[in-house]
Write a protein that holds these residues in place. Structure first.
Motif, PDB file in Angstrom:
ATOM      1  N   THR A 176       0.822  -1.217   0.000  1.00 34.16           N
ATOM      2  CA  THR A 176       0.000   0.000   0.000  1.00 34.16           C
ATOM      3  C   THR A 176       0.853   1.264   0.000  1.00 34.16           C
ATOM      4  O   THR A 176       0.436   2.290  -0.547  1.00 34.16           O
ATOM      5  N   ASP A 186      -6.657  -3.096  -3.205  1.00 36.67           N
ATOM      6  CA  ASP A 186      -7.842  -3.460  -2.421  1.00 36.67           C
ATOM      7  C   ASP A 186      -7.656  -4.819  -1.749  1.00 36.67           C
ATOM      8  O   ASP A 186      -8.040  -5.008  -0.586  1.00 36.67           O
ATOM      9  N   TYR A 189      -5.531  -4.347   1.376  1.00 41.31           N
ATOM     10  CA  TYR A 189      -6.276  -3.811   2.532  1.00 41.31           C
ATOM     11  C   TYR A 189      -7.182  -4.878   3.147  1.00 41.31           C
ATOM     12  O   TYR A 189      -7.370  -4.920   4.372  1.00 41.31           O
ATOM     13  N   TYR A 190      -7.747  -5.729   2.321  1.00 38.79           N
ATOM     14  CA  TYR A 190      -8.572  -6.819   2.842  1.00 38.79           C
ATOM     15  C   TYR A 190      -7.745  -7.732   3.746  1.00 38.79           C
ATOM     16  O   TYR A 190      -8.147  -8.064   4.866  1.00 38.79           O
ATOM     17  N   ALA A 193      -6.768  -6.359   7.115  1.00 39.06           N
ATOM     18  CA  ALA A 193      -7.875  -6.503   8.076  1.00 39.06           C
ATOM     19  C   ALA A 193      -7.973  -7.931   8.584  1.00 39.06           C
ATOM     20  O   ALA A 193      -8.099  -8.168   9.791  1.00 39.06           O
ATOM     21  N   LYS A 216     -11.836  -2.557  10.562  1.00 40.35           N
ATOM     22  CA  LYS A 216     -11.021  -2.558   9.343  1.00 40.35           C
ATOM     23  C   LYS A 216     -11.774  -3.174   8.168  1.00 40.35           C
ATOM     24  O   LYS A 216     -11.700  -2.684   7.041  1.00 40.35           O
ATOM     25  N   PHE A 220     -13.011  -1.412   4.767  1.00 37.30           N
ATOM     26  CA  PHE A 220     -12.646  -1.994   3.472  1.00 37.30           C
ATOM     27  C   PHE A 220     -13.860  -2.052   2.545  1.00 37.30           C
ATOM     28  O   PHE A 220     -13.778  -1.666   1.378  1.00 37.30           O
ATOM     29  N   THR A 221     -14.985  -2.544   3.046  1.00 34.91           N
ATOM     30  CA  THR A 221     -16.191  -2.661   2.207  1.00 34.91           C
ATOM     31  C   THR A 221     -16.687  -1.287   1.763  1.00 34.91           C
ATOM     32  O   THR A 221     -17.246  -1.146   0.670  1.00 34.91           O
ATOM     33  N   SER A 223     -14.650   1.415   1.361  1.00 33.50           N
ATOM     34  CA  SER A 223     -13.654   2.019   0.464  1.00 33.50           C
ATOM     35  C   SER A 223     -13.583   1.328  -0.886  1.00 33.50           C
ATOM     36  O   SER A 223     -13.271   1.964  -1.899  1.00 33.50           O
ATOM     37  N   SER A 227     -14.990  -4.353  -5.023  1.00 31.23           N
ATOM     38  CA  SER A 227     -13.976  -5.407  -4.936  1.00 31.23           C
ATOM     39  C   SER A 227     -14.634  -6.779  -4.898  1.00 31.23           C
ATOM     40  O   SER A 227     -15.694  -6.966  -4.285  1.00 31.23           O
ATOM     41  N   CYS A 230     -15.357  -8.191  -1.379  1.00 34.00           N
ATOM     42  CA  CYS A 230     -16.348  -7.589  -0.475  1.00 34.00           C
ATOM     43  C   CYS A 230     -17.246  -8.644   0.175  1.00 34.00           C
ATOM     44  O   CYS A 230     -17.554  -8.562   1.361  1.00 34.00           O
ATOM     45  N   ALA A 233     -15.397 -10.233   2.889  1.00 28.63           N
ATOM     46  CA  ALA A 233     -15.261  -9.317   4.020  1.00 28.63           C
ATOM     47  C   ALA A 233     -16.548  -9.272   4.833  1.00 28.63           C
ATOM     48  O   ALA A 233     -16.525  -9.306   6.072  1.00 28.63           O
TER      49      ALA A 233
END
Length: 299
Positions: A176, A186, A189-190, A193, A216, A220-221, A223, A227, A230, A233
């Motif tokens: 990142t 993405d 970031y997932y 978390a 987190k 993520f979902t 932002s 994705s 999602c 997540a």
């Protein structure tokens, strides 16, 4: 007389054993290189040993780099890929040859990809570390090359699959920060978390790590709503909320068994209010009715 004979024997022994040491390598780098090459197709182990001698005794010669490459290629041909990758890296670190950088890095890519895709890795998770180490070599050598961001992502995945969550999160964070425009951002970031979900999340009454993971994943979902991760997540969020509901239910049960009905009722209601879709909601509702029925009888 016997003493003189003994001295002679000792001197003969010293000189005969010293001769191989004195003749352990040829008189020049070129001669040593040619000598090593003469064993290439005849005696592979001798071939390797003689190139290692050149590297040792003539490390500053122009032939040392070529011998280092021969050593690396030897291990590659013997399918000792991890050792080969490290030996290739010695060529780059020790001889600083830009003309060989791309060639060596491409070989290391193949080795890293082999380890990453190797089906036996699932049985022996520690092997993932080899893939991570070799991918790190590739990024070190050519940090701005094509697919460097994907390799950084794979390093994180390797540690995650190995169960080293802190190391994995750190590697995903590198993606990142070093490759903010990457197509893998993405996904990174997932996994940052997910890696924050520790074993204590399901075993401890301290739910701070669970709360942090939920936060987190929720961010993520929000932002990255498009994705493909999602749905995973959201499933993780439900699983974590179910864990929190279970903990509140267990606290309520503790108070209930202590005959502290007021405190028990607070936690049962919290399960109903905060986690309405949890499987613990049905149990909490049942317990609340029992408390109310018993409370009515006592009145």
């Amino acid at each position: 007389m016997n003493k003189i004979f003994s001295v002679i024997i000792i001197l003969i022994f010293i000189f005969t054993t010293a001769i191989p040491v004195l003749a352990s390598h040829k008189g020049s780098p070129k001669e040593q290189f040619e000598y090593a090459e003469s064993f290439k197709d005849k005696k592979p182990k001798k071939y390797l040993a003689e190139h290692k001698k050149l590297r040792k005794f003539y490390k500053n010669s122009s032939f040392a780099e070529e011998s280092q490459l021969r050593i690396a290629q030897y291990y590659y041909d013997q399918h000792q890929y991890f050792t080969a990758a490290k030996e290739y890296q010695k060529t780059i670190d020790g001889y600083q040859s830009p003309d060989k950088l791309e060639m060596i890095t491409n070989i290391q890519k193949r080795i890293a990809n082999y380890f990453f895709a190797n089906p036996t890795m699932r049985k022996n998770k520690k092997e993932y570390e080899k893939a991570a180490i070799v991918y790190s070599m590739v990024i070190k050598n050519m940090p701005l090359s094509k697919n460097a961001d994907e390799f950084q992502y794979r390093i994180g995945l390797c540690y995650q699959r190995e169960g080293k969550l802190e190391e994995a999160a750190g590697e995903f964070r590198k993606l990142t920060s070093n490759y903010p425009n990457s197509a893998w951002i993405d996904d990174a970031y997932y996994w940052i978390a997910v890696c924050s979900i520790t074993p204590s999340s399901s075993s401890s009454y301290d739910q701070s790590s669970t709360d942090a993971a939920i936060d987190k994943l929720t961010k993520f979902t929000e932002s990255f709503p498009n994705s493909n991760l999602c749905s995973l997540a959201e499933r993780k969020i439900r699983e974590l909320q179910d864990i929190k509901a279970q903990k509140d239910y267990e606290i309520a049960e503790f108070y209930n068994k202590q005959n502290n009905k007021g405190s028990a009722e607070i936690y049962y209601r919290q399960v109903l209010k905060t986690y309405p879709f949890s499987k613990w909601t049905v149990l909490a509702e049942k317990k609340l009715k029992e408390i109310q029925i018993k409370g009515g009888k006592n009145e």
